[in-house]
Design an enzyme around this catalytic site. Structure first.
Site, short mmCIF file in Angstrom:
data_model
loop_
_atom_site.label_atom_id
_atom_site.label_comp_id
_atom_site.label_asym_id
_atom_site.label_seq_id
_atom_site.Cartn_x
_atom_site.Cartn_y
_atom_site.Cartn_z
N ASP A 50 -25.74 5.93 -0.11
CA ASP A 50 -25.19 5.06 -1.16
C ASP A 50 -24.28 4.04 -0.51
O ASP A 50 -23.60 4.34 0.47
CB ASP A 50 -24.40 5.89 -2.18
CG ASP A 50 -24.19 5.13 -3.48
OD1 ASP A 50 -24.68 5.60 -4.52
OD2 ASP A 50 -23.54 4.06 -3.46
N CYS A 160 -47.50 0.56 -8.68
CA CYS A 160 -46.20 0.41 -8.04
C CYS A 160 -45.32 -0.49 -8.91
O CYS A 160 -45.80 -1.02 -9.91
CB CYS A 160 -46.36 -0.20 -6.65
SG CYS A 160 -46.69 -1.96 -6.63
N CYS A 175 -20.96 -0.56 -16.59
CA CYS A 175 -20.81 -0.86 -15.22
C CYS A 175 -19.38 -0.94 -14.92
O CYS A 175 -18.56 -0.51 -15.57
CB CYS A 175 -21.39 -2.12 -14.89
SG CYS A 175 -22.89 -2.14 -14.22
#
Ligand code: ATP
Ligand code: ZN
Length: 583
Positions: A50, A160, A175
């Protein structure tokens, strides 16, 4: 063998689970759930990656993190927390972005499959491409509010994420003021939190709480415009200059602070106003139309202070909350968003934002900010938990190689159910995952054929912009600026093809691809406008041989038709995308 797990799995499956080596990208909401379930289900060896550090806003659902971890690396803290409970596991934590060059095809090939717990489309698309290239199965999850989706992509078997460009307006999980914003939405969120902090009621949980001396701002004489203006300028300089210059608060780890420092650009009010005359021509009576355009940078610098003064003078200040129908608040938030974008825009060269074309982060018009601000929806911990659990049940099918059982799973709040559906086959014109993107196979001896020969071959196909890529990246890029600048093309021209595979002898299933690109522009590539030729090693073939010679003309005919169709689609898509975002 763990007794409980023995009741759940067959001995074969249990063995596969304990021996597997998996990659988890993203240690956020879904990533933490994944870690929890994986480590309780017998998985022992994993790498977690991350790029971000822990924010106060993550703590409500990313349960491996505590208040004292704020500012520290998500992956490192995640690993430590898990290992406290399971000290015998083999976990590698990487604090970095999957876009970093070292995470090449070779990196991916060490894993059995990849679990994706990302929060943005760009990173997800990149990961998808890397998984396709390295032939690794990607088990992807995304959530928004009470809805979610888990998708499995096995190369050549399933669609995909380039097969069909996503339609409809994206929504964003709640967020956050991220330490290193990588998308406009992160800057918009910051801006909204700032609005609420400055002009709203006292809120300890505001993610920017403690950032400013609010008492001074709130108690000032609101009728004194000059005073308000100087307060606005001081606030500006504190937020976008001092704070950025000092290094972000809470960064305890030295290397984090250094990494961030390299990508930060402080801007003071005085510097920001340098090009101010550029926008004085804007017709104030048509300000509504101006809100549709991305204005010069200094416009937003000015707007920050102008709207600060205006809002401070509005009766009721101190009880406001960001409202996308209140234009003063929207303009203030737009100005803040663009300042924040400046702070973190990596390749900023000029004060005119229109010159930063091609950069991932770009400035937004007032209306774009308004539209993004209206789309933020909260992240729900239980949806993340459901998504992660489904991912792990799909992972078990992958290990057991039950390909026909793999499913696309929808988490649907409206019907209160999880709906598994069949995974769609590759879109037959997708240049990333469909078999049809392999237009030609070329056999040659990797030990004797030089890149020079391949270059000649590509020329004879009429390709004029292409890259030759091995498993671990580009080896020769005809128009690749970086490769040209570093002299790689020249250096590699006379090398033999096996040069880059020498560690891996015998190279029975190694390949090079020649990707044709119709434009060097990134979005074309991303949307799949490229054609692929595969070079394969055959020790007995001295002069390169094209496997489907008779179809050569057909292939080119197909290429031409596809190219025309794609261009039309692309142009339409690009326009509508650009209208929505300026990524
Ligand atoms: N390019 C990347 N490389 C590595 N990790 C990434 C990349 N892009 C995003 N991530 C990580 O993916 C994770 C996604 O998790 P999540 O959706 O919970 O987001 P978050 O930022 O932690 O929380 P929030 O919901 O508040 O946005 C984040 O931890 C983020 O840092
Ligand atoms: Zn595809």
């Amino acid at each position: 063998m763990n007794q409980t797990l023995k009741l759940i799995y067959s001995p074969e499956t249990y063995e596969k689970i304990t021996k597997s080596n998996i990659l988890i990208i993203g240690v956020g909401g879904i990533g933490c759930e994944l870690l929890k379930v994986l480590t309780n289900s017998g998985y022992r060896k994993m790498t977690i990656l991350d790029l971000d550090t822990i924010e106060a806003t993550n703590l409500n659902r990313q349960f491996y993190f505590r208040k004292e971890h704020v500012g520290m690396s998500k992956s490192l803290v995640g690993k430590e927390s898990v290992m406290r409970k399971h000290p015998d596991l083999d976990i590698t934590a990487i604090h970095g972005s999957i876009f970093d060059e070292q995470y090449d095809v070779e990196f991916y090939t060490q894993f059995d499959f990849v679990l994706c717990a990302l929060d943005n489309a760009l990173a997800r698309e990149h990961l998808g491409r890397m998984c396709l290239k390295s032939n690794r199965i990607m088990i992807d999850a995304g959530t928004g509010g009470f809805s979610g989706q888990v998708n499995v992509i096995k190369r050549f078997l399933h669609q995909c994420n380039n097969c069909q460009p996503s339609k409809g307006a994206p929504q964003f999980a709640v967020c956050t003021i991220r330490a290193s914003p990588s998308q406009p939405i992160h800057c918009v969120t910051y801006a909204m939190a700032l609005y609420n902090l400055l002009f709203g009621p006292l809120d300890e949980s505001n993610v920017l709480a403690g950032l400013l001396d609010l008492a001074q701002i709130q108690s000032c004489d609101k009728s004194d415009v000059e005073l308000l203006k100087s307060l606005g300028i001081r606030t500006f300089n504190k937020l976008f200059y001092d704070e950025i210059k000092q290094g972000l608060k809470g960064y305890s780890k030295e290397e984090d602070a250094n990494a961030i420092n390299q990508n930060k650009y402080p801007i003071s009010y005085e510097d920001g106003m340098q090009n101010h005359e550029v926008y004085t021509n804007i017709d104030q009576s048509k300000i509504d139309q101006e809100d549709d355009k991305v204005q010069p940078f200094s416009y937003y610098v000015d707007q920050f202070v102008l709207n600060f003064v205006k809002i401070m003078q509005t009766p009721g200040v101190g009880s406001f909350k960001f409202d996308k129908d209140d234009w003063d608040s929207v303009r203030f938030v737009a100005a803040t968003t663009n300042m924040r974008t400046f702070n973190f825009t990596k390749k900023f060269k000029n004060l005119d934002p229109r010159l930063v074309e091609g950069d991932k982060m770009k400035y937004l018009s007032v209306n774009q900010v308004r539209s993004l601000g209206g789309k933020i929806i909260p992240a729900i911990a239980s949806t993340n938990a459901i998504a992660a659990a489904i991912q792990i049940s799909e992972a078990q099918k992958v290990l057991e190689e039950r390909w026909g059982k793999l499913r696309m799973n929808w988490i649907q709040p409206t019907y209160e159910k999880i709906a598994p559906t069949f995974l769609p086959e590759p879109y037959n014109t997708c240049n990333h995952c469909s078999h049809r993107n392999v237009y030609m196979h070329i056999y040659c001896n990797f030990d004797t054929t030089k890149f020079a020969t391949v270059v000649q071959l590509a020329k004879s196909f009429g390709l004029n912009d292409y890259d030759i890529c091995g498993f671990s990246g580009t080896v020769y890029g005809l128009n690749n600026k970086q490769m040209k600048r570093d002299g790689c093309n020249e250096r590699n021209y006379n090398k033999i093809l096996s040069k880059f595979y020498q560690r891996e002898k015998p190279y029975s299933n190694l390949i090079y691809s020649i990707y044709e690109q119709t434009s060097g522009k990134k979005y074309y590539w991303q949307l799949g406008c490229k054609y692929e030729f595969i070079l394969m090693h055959r020790p007995d073939v001295e002069i390169p041989q094209i496997s489907k010679k008779t179809q050569l003309e057909d292939s080119f005919q197909q290429l031409r038709t596809l190219r025309i169709q794609r261009h039309e689609e692309l142009n339409q898509m690009r326009l509508s995308n650009l209208e929505r975002f300026s990524f």
